[in-house]
Design a protein around this motif. Structure first.
Motif, short mmCIF file in Angstrom:
data_model
loop_
_atom_site.label_atom_id
_atom_site.label_comp_id
_atom_site.label_asym_id
_atom_site.label_seq_id
_atom_site.Cartn_x
_atom_site.Cartn_y
_atom_site.Cartn_z
N SER A 191 0.82 -1.22 0.00
CA SER A 191 0.00 0.00 0.00
C SER A 191 0.85 1.27 0.00
CB SER A 191 -0.96 0.00 1.18
OG SER A 191 -0.22 -0.17 2.37
N SER A 194 0.98 3.80 -3.11
CA SER A 194 0.04 4.87 -3.45
C SER A 194 0.54 6.23 -2.96
CB SER A 194 -1.35 4.56 -2.89
OG SER A 194 -1.24 4.25 -1.54
N SER A 195 1.47 6.24 -1.99
CA SER A 195 1.96 7.54 -1.51
C SER A 195 3.29 7.95 -2.17
CB SER A 195 2.10 7.51 0.02
OG SER A 195 2.92 6.44 0.40
N SER A 200 0.13 7.15 -10.17
CA SER A 200 -1.32 7.41 -10.30
C SER A 200 -2.14 6.30 -9.64
CB SER A 200 -1.73 7.45 -11.77
OG SER A 200 -1.18 8.57 -12.38
N GLY A 201 -1.64 5.08 -9.77
CA GLY A 201 -2.36 3.95 -9.19
C GLY A 201 -1.57 2.68 -9.42
N SER A 203 -1.89 -1.99 -9.25
CA SER A 203 -2.63 -3.19 -8.88
C SER A 203 -1.63 -4.29 -8.57
CB SER A 203 -3.55 -3.64 -10.03
OG SER A 203 -2.78 -4.07 -11.12
N GLY A 258 -7.40 4.60 -8.85
CA GLY A 258 -6.26 4.68 -7.95
C GLY A 258 -5.83 3.35 -7.41
N LYS A 259 -6.62 2.27 -7.70
CA LYS A 259 -6.24 0.94 -7.22
C LYS A 259 -6.86 -0.10 -8.15
CE LYS A 259 -10.12 0.77 -4.03
NZ LYS A 259 -10.77 1.97 -4.53
#
Lengths: 262, 275
Positions: A191, A194-195, A200-201, A203, A258-259
């Motif tokens: 995770s 994402s920061s 952008s995103g 998977s 985003g995911k």
């Protein structure tokens, strides 16, 4: 705020019975009908819900049985059909009233590759060269949406966040880069990506055969790649493979939402 | 579609189609015929032998045969109609009915019609086996009165069935408990295996409670005609009571179905599974 809606020119509240005559619904994974009667009898039953007279119903059933490849099982009780053939029957039922608007909810859910492909071909042929007909599909298979849809809406948390042709949607992320990297599982998860600035995103897919995880990361520009690699290695990951990917609808989804799919 | 059918025509076709599905589905399964016509003879036989052992009048045996035959309709209304509506929801048929240009009443009427025909076979079988095996003599005193009583009994029972079906829309599986709750008391009160009205050993309060069940009037009327050979005049009260039940229950059922459907739609659980 929308105060009214119409389908085929009929108001959905005031003229609901007229709307119902020109629509139909097929849900993937559902097997409506009656298992104790045959394929033909099931189609006949549903034809009567739309008031098809005897001859018209018979002709329509013959043509649907042929189109959906159900001829072998026409006199088989439907509880004996495989999942794929039940879904074919389900779809054939959806076309029994020749609907102007057909709602398909996950039409290829749980089907084998060949049956799913055949169903996509049928759906495509039904709307080809017929501007008066609309098939509204909800699907989680981006490849399916890309293959058969003229227009796509991406919905996140009940809101449409993008709407356009597959090409238009892909252009939305054409300035962005997509990289695929493989690493052993990272303790604490991924995770943190994402920061990372410039992402952008992303998977994640597990690869049980190799024990690795595959990360698909959408970057605002390629300069962000260095930061991604650094953050992965700093969290205990190891870059085993790294490649660049062509844009797909899934990338559009990842970039916009985003995911990846959860 | 060429020459689209009118709303009434579509609903009639839908009701007939649903009835045909029921009949065809039943006939595809021959085990059903044995289960529905031969097996009930065992419980009926138990009562017949008991009455004979106690030296009860011969008419009591006739009561049992008629009661045993008519139980089929009661069971059918409770389990095969109302509960089946729940099953229709589970397999996704209810969604199809909601999308199609038909009334839910048409489907329920089709279910009632189909089951009335298949249950008719059961009744015929029980009457036939019952009279042959136990030597019961039933005579049709007044065929018109019998037809009236039988038709009105079915009409009131199936109206009640539609009423219960609407509860299934709202309560889902919970409504099964209601069926179980009602089954035995109604067997007892409506006198499937003994006469209720005018029976000195049946308390008045029980006779009054029995009067709230349409089946009681149906059974009483049929017994008077088939066992005692009476005519229209002596069953006039039962015919009027059944006619009132049929009309009132039908309108109640329509209102309730519409109310429950709207409520379930508002609460978004009309097509929820495994409630």
């Amino acid at each position: 705020m929308v105060t009214n809606a119409d389908v085929g020119g009929y108001d959905v509240v005031e003229e609901a019975p007229k709307v119902r005559r020109i629509i139909n619904l097929v849900s993937g994974g559902e097997t409506p009908g009656y298992g104790s009667i045959t394929t033909r009898e099931n189609l006949w039953f549903f034809s009567q819900l739309y008031g098809l007279p005897g001859d018209e119903a018979r002709k329509k059933i013959v043509s649907l049985i042929d189109e959906f490849g159900l001829t072998v099982y026409v006199n088989t009780r439907t509880h004996k059909l495989s999942t794929g053939y039940r879904q074919r029957l389900n779809l054939a039922r959806g076309f029994i009233n020749d609907p102007k608007v057909l709602f398909l909810d996950e039409p290829t859910l749980g089907l084998d590759v060949i049956t799913a492909k055949r169903i996509r071909e049928i759906i495509r042929s039904r709307v080809k060269d017929d501007s008066g007909r609309c098939i509204l599909i909800t699907t989680h298979y981006m490849v399916e949406a890309d293959e058969i849809c003229d227009r796509i809406a991406i919905i996140d948390r009940g809101r449409i966040i993008a709407l356009g042709t597959p090409a238009e949607l892909k252009r939305m992320v054409s300035t962005q880069s997509i990289v695929i990297l493989e690493t052993p599982p990272i303790q604490g998860g991924t995770s943190f990506l994402s920061s990372v600035e410039g992402v952008s995103g992303f998977s994640q897919a597990d690869e049980p055969s190799t024990g690795r995880i595959k990360l698909k990361v959408v970057l605002k520009d390629e300069s962000a790649l260095q930061s991604v690699l650094q953050s992965v290695t700093s969290k205990g990951g190891k870059i085993l493979t790294l490649s660049k990917s062509e844009h797909t609808l899934e990338d559009v989804y990842i970039a916009l939402v985003g995911k990846g799919f959860e | 579609m060429s020459n689209p059918a009118g709303a009434f025509q579509i609903n009639v076709r839908a009701a007939i189609a649903r009835a045909r599905v029921r009949i065809k589905g039943t006939l595809h399964d021959p085990v059903w015929l044995i289960a529905e016509t031969i097996i009930p003879i065992f419980s009926i036989g138990g009562y017949v032998l008991l009455y004979r052992a106690l030296g009860a009048p011969a008419s009591y045996t006739g009561f049992v045969i008629i009661g045993g035959a008519m139980i089929a309709f009661w069971m059918n209304m409770l389990w095969h109609m109302a509960a089946q509506f729940y099953w229709e929801k589970e397999v996704g048929n209810l969604e199809m009915y909601l999308v199609a240009p038909i009334s839910r009443m048409a489907i329920l009427l089709g279910m009632a019609l189909g089951s009335a025909i298949t249950m008719g076979l059961r009744v015929f079988g029980i009457l036939l086996f019952g009279t042959i095996l136990f030597g019961v003599s039933l005579s049709i005193g007044d065929p018109i009165a019998l037809l009236l009583i039988f038709t009105l009994t079915l009409a009131s029972l199936y109206s009640l069935g539609i009423l219960f079906s609407s509860l299934y829309l709202l309560w889902g599986r919970e409504a099964w408990k209601m069926n179980e709750l009602m089954q035995e008391p109604i067997y007892f009160l409506s006198g499937f295996y003994f006469q209720v009205r005018g029976n000195v050993v049946v308390p008045l309060a029980m006779q009054f409670a029995a009067a709230l069940i349409p089946m009681t009037f149906g059974l009483e009327g049929m017994r008077r005609i088939l066992v005692f050979g009476e005519g229209l005049q002596s069953v006039a009260f039962d015919i009027v009571a059944l006619a009132v039940f049929s009309v009132v229950l039908f309108f109640l059922a329509r209102m309730m179905l519409s109310y429950m459907e709207n409520l379930a739609k508002k609460e978004g659980r009309l097509t929820l599974r495994w409630q």
